[in-house]
Design a protein around this motif. Structure first.
Motif, PDB file in Angstrom:
ATOM      1  N   ALA A   1     -15.824   7.180  -9.445  1.00 30.37           N
ATOM      2  CA  ALA A   1     -15.064   6.251  -8.215  1.00 30.37           C
ATOM      3  C   ALA A   1     -13.017   6.442  -8.481  1.00 30.37           C
ATOM      4  CB  ALA A   1     -15.616   4.932  -7.770  1.00 30.37           C
ATOM      5  N   VAL A   2     -13.195   6.139 -10.070  1.00 31.24           N
ATOM      6  CA  VAL A   2     -11.916   5.978  -9.926  1.00 31.24           C
ATOM      7  C   VAL A   2     -10.617   7.081  -9.504  1.00 31.24           C
ATOM      8  CG1 VAL A   2     -10.211   5.177 -11.454  1.00 31.24           C
ATOM      9  CG2 VAL A   2     -11.704   3.766 -10.420  1.00 31.24           C
TER      10      VAL A   2
ATOM     11  N   LEU B   1     -11.305   9.538  -6.078  1.00 32.27           N
ATOM     12  CA  LEU B   1     -10.884   9.052  -4.912  1.00 32.27           C
ATOM     13  C   LEU B   1      -9.566   9.360  -5.121  1.00 32.27           C
ATOM     14  CD1 LEU B   1     -13.224   6.209  -4.274  1.00 32.27           C
ATOM     15  CD2 LEU B   1     -13.533   7.944  -2.684  1.00 32.27           C
ATOM     16  N   PRO B   2      -8.843   9.320  -3.615  1.00 29.01           N
ATOM     17  CA  PRO B   2      -7.439   9.205  -3.804  1.00 29.01           C
ATOM     18  C   PRO B   2      -7.447   8.199  -4.716  1.00 29.01           C
ATOM     19  CG  PRO B   2      -8.372   8.824  -1.503  1.00 29.01           C
ATOM     20  CD  PRO B   2      -9.966   9.211  -2.223  1.00 29.01           C
TER      21      PRO B   2
END
Lengths: 297, 319
Positions: B26-27, B30-31
């Motif tokens: 997720a970290v 993702l942008p």
């Protein structure tokens, strides 16, 4: 007159040849609370479409009087920067319904595809997809949405993406279970022996048959999505100012509860009314579509 | 039975691994700059491009993503959960250790009361189907699942703390410091936290009870001349609890989710508040740690729920 109608209904109920569609209409519209839900949902949609004409002011217009009490000009008073609360409430229907419907659409389509592939092909494809879904189910949805929204930043689009991802798991599970049951049916085996492609079997035969439970789940989830969006907006990671969102309106009125209760109370009631109505429509759909309830209603 | 538990345990470990991967991904995927995991946004802006590259190299961020995941997972397993960016480099695991008992205290109470009251409401509604008791209980349950809990919290605060002055406004006192004050402070947060679960449990108990009540063995029990109480509790309730237990397992997830909102409203220093503070301060190591810990707890409770089916329903065969 009323009595006679009731007796007729009972007679119809006893007839096994009542068509599917007629039964759906009778059960779905039979309960007054479902009708109530339908009417409220329809009203909300009308308000959302015609918001600029219904609202007395624009939701961004700042007047000179801040925090005024409810009056003839401002039915629900004005907020901390002098915006008309009623107008913001009316414009707030839009993001609420957009988040509700688009999020569910994203989650339902993605969940259907994942669940279908997992259930249809089985084996390691199923293991990988479903364990991934299990892991996704391990997170509280609002935390997952909070994590995604904090990385992407707030705003309507990112909230929809965050909540959409958070909701995929439920749809994928139901779709997978449905596919596993449906693919054992004789008509699927017959279709396969006729040489139909996997794609055709899935698209023409499995998806339509799995449709009722998916539509029930979708309706039931819209209310939950709206509540989660309100929660995220309340926390300040949802829809950003000056756009009107009910969750952030509640949070903005939080400190003025004793002097201006309408600021927080009104959007809360607006949220409750739409969520309650959507849940009732969902219940009605379940009663009308769930094959396990057939014959009891 | 034993082989089933072992198989489920292996599965749970597998799920937990995917869970760590999602949290890590997720970290990273993702942008957003993964440097945010280690440095404050303001610090990053202050650094020159060369210094940034230097920092990336030192932290291993220029290496293969799989290698990075392996190193990260190794650190997690060894108890090195990183340092908070926002709270003056506090150890993430220690912070979670301080906050978790508060949320567990709140959550256990909410879980207990939502289950007991929810099941009772559901049973009453089913047994008195179509009468006024059913109407009232069903309406209560349907309303309970539609209330925004943060809003309910605010309204209760206004009524019971500000106007009537019956309860303390907000805050948290550990139970061993002052039992009475601690309980009084928790009444409103627990009501908020349990309300949604209560409605869901009540609705499901009603549906499930109605299905069971139609069964032949219930008719047999009636014709044997058993009293209503015995039939409802001994025969009907136990058999209708299986779907309810599944949902109760899921409620753990909702309680942690609800804690995010309730702890914010009532200023309770638990996991939920930690999450909100971490999101506000873009404190990614803390967010990651908190999400991971909660995920682990949810997966483990679901494991317990799955294993407990057999106790409630001997027909369930573990395969």
């Amino acid at each position: 007159m009323l009595k006679r109608r009731k007796r007729e209904l009972k007679f119809v109920e006893g007839r096994p040849q009542e068509s599917e569609w007629k039964r759906f209409i009778r059960v779905f519209f039979g309960r007054r609370i479902v009708l109530f839900g339908l009417i409220v949902v329809a009203l909300y949609i009308i308000v959302a479409i015609f918001a600029p004409w219904i609202a007395p002011y624009d939701y961004k217009t700042i007047s000179s009087t801040i925090l005024s009490q409810p009056s003839a000009e401002h039915w629900l008073g004005t907020d901390t920067v002098g915006r008309d609360v009623l107008s913001r409430l009316i414009f707030g229907v839009r993001p609420t319904l957009i988040v509700g419907s688009v999020t569910i659409l994203i989650a339902a389509v993605a969940g259907t595809i994942l669940g279908l592939l997992a259930g249809y092909f089985g084996g390691w494809i199923q293991t990988i997809i479903m364990r991934f879904i299990d892991a996704l189910m391990g997170f509280p949805m609002i935390l997952l949405a909070l994590l995604i929204a904090s990385l992407l930043g707030g705003g309507l689009k990112n909230i929809v993406i965050a909540l959409g991802i958070a909701l995929i798991a439920g749809f994928a599970r139901v779709m997978c279970a449905q596919t596993l049951t449906i693919k054992e049916n004789d008509y699927i085996i017959a279709g396969r022996s006729l040489g139909l492609t996997n794609f055709r079997l899935m698209w023409k035969h499995i998806i339509p048959n799995a449709f009722p439970p998916m539509i029930i789940l979708a309706t039931m989830n819209i209310g939950m999505v709206i509540l989660m969006e309100a929660g995220l907006s309340f926390l300040g990671v949802g829809i950003q100012q000056p756009d009107a969102a009910w969750g952030s309106m509640v949070s903005a009125g939080y400190n003025r509860l004793t002097s201006n209760p309408a600021l927080s109370v009104a959007p809360g009631i607006a949220i409750m009314l739409i969520v309650f109505s959507l849940n009732m429509v969902g219940d009605g759909l379940r009663d009308a579509l769930d094959p396990r309830l057939r014959g009891t209603l | 039975m034993v082989t089933y538990i072992i198989r489920r345990l292996i599965q749970a470990v597998f799920i937990l691994l995917i869970l760590t991967f999602i949290v890590f991904g997720a970290v990273r995927l993702l942008p957003g700059d993964p440097l945010l995991m280690f440095l404050n946004a303001t610090d990053i802006e202050a650094l020159s491009p060369e210094a940034l590259d230097q920092a990336r190299h030192e932290l291993g961020l220029d290496r293969n993503l799989v290698v990075q995941y392996g190193i990260w997972l190794g650190d997690i397993l060894q108890g090195d959960w990183g340092k908070s960016l926002h709270f003056k480099n506090a150890n993430v695991l220690q912070m979670i250790g301080q906050r978790m008992p508060v949320t567990i205290h709140l959550g256990v109470l909410a879980f207990f009361f939502s289950s007991v009251i929810g099941i009772t409401l559901g049973v009453i509604a089913a047994v008195r189907r179509g009468r006024w008791a059913d109407t009232v209980a069903t309406l209560l349950a349907n309303t309970a699942i539609t209330i925004p809990i943060f809003w309910l919290g605010i309204i209760m605060m206004l009524v019971f703390s500000v106007e009537l002055e019956w309860l303390p406004v907000a805050g948290y006192t550990p139970i061993n410091e002052d039992f009475w004050l601690s309980t009084r402070k928790l009444i409103m947060p627990v009501i908020c936290l349990m309300i949604g679960s209560l409605g869901a449990v009540a609705r499901l108990t009603r549906t499930s009870m109605l299905e069971v009540i139609r069964q032949d063995y219930i008719r047999t029990a009636w014709s044997k001349g058993l009293r209503e109480r015995a039939i409802v509790i001994k025969h009907a309730l136990k058999n209708s609890l299986i779907p309810v237990i599944t949902v109760m397992g899921l409620q753990v997830r909702f309680i942690f989710g609800g804690a995010v909102l309730v702890e914010k409203v009532f200023a309770i220093p638990g996991m939920g508040r930690l999450m909100v503070e971490a999101v506000d301060g873009s404190d990614y190591p803390v967010i990651q740690g908190a999400v991971l810990v909660i995920g682990i707890i949810v997966v483990l409770t679901n494991l317990i729920v799955d294993i407990s089916y057999g106790w409630f329903d001997p027909r369930v065969r573990y395969e």
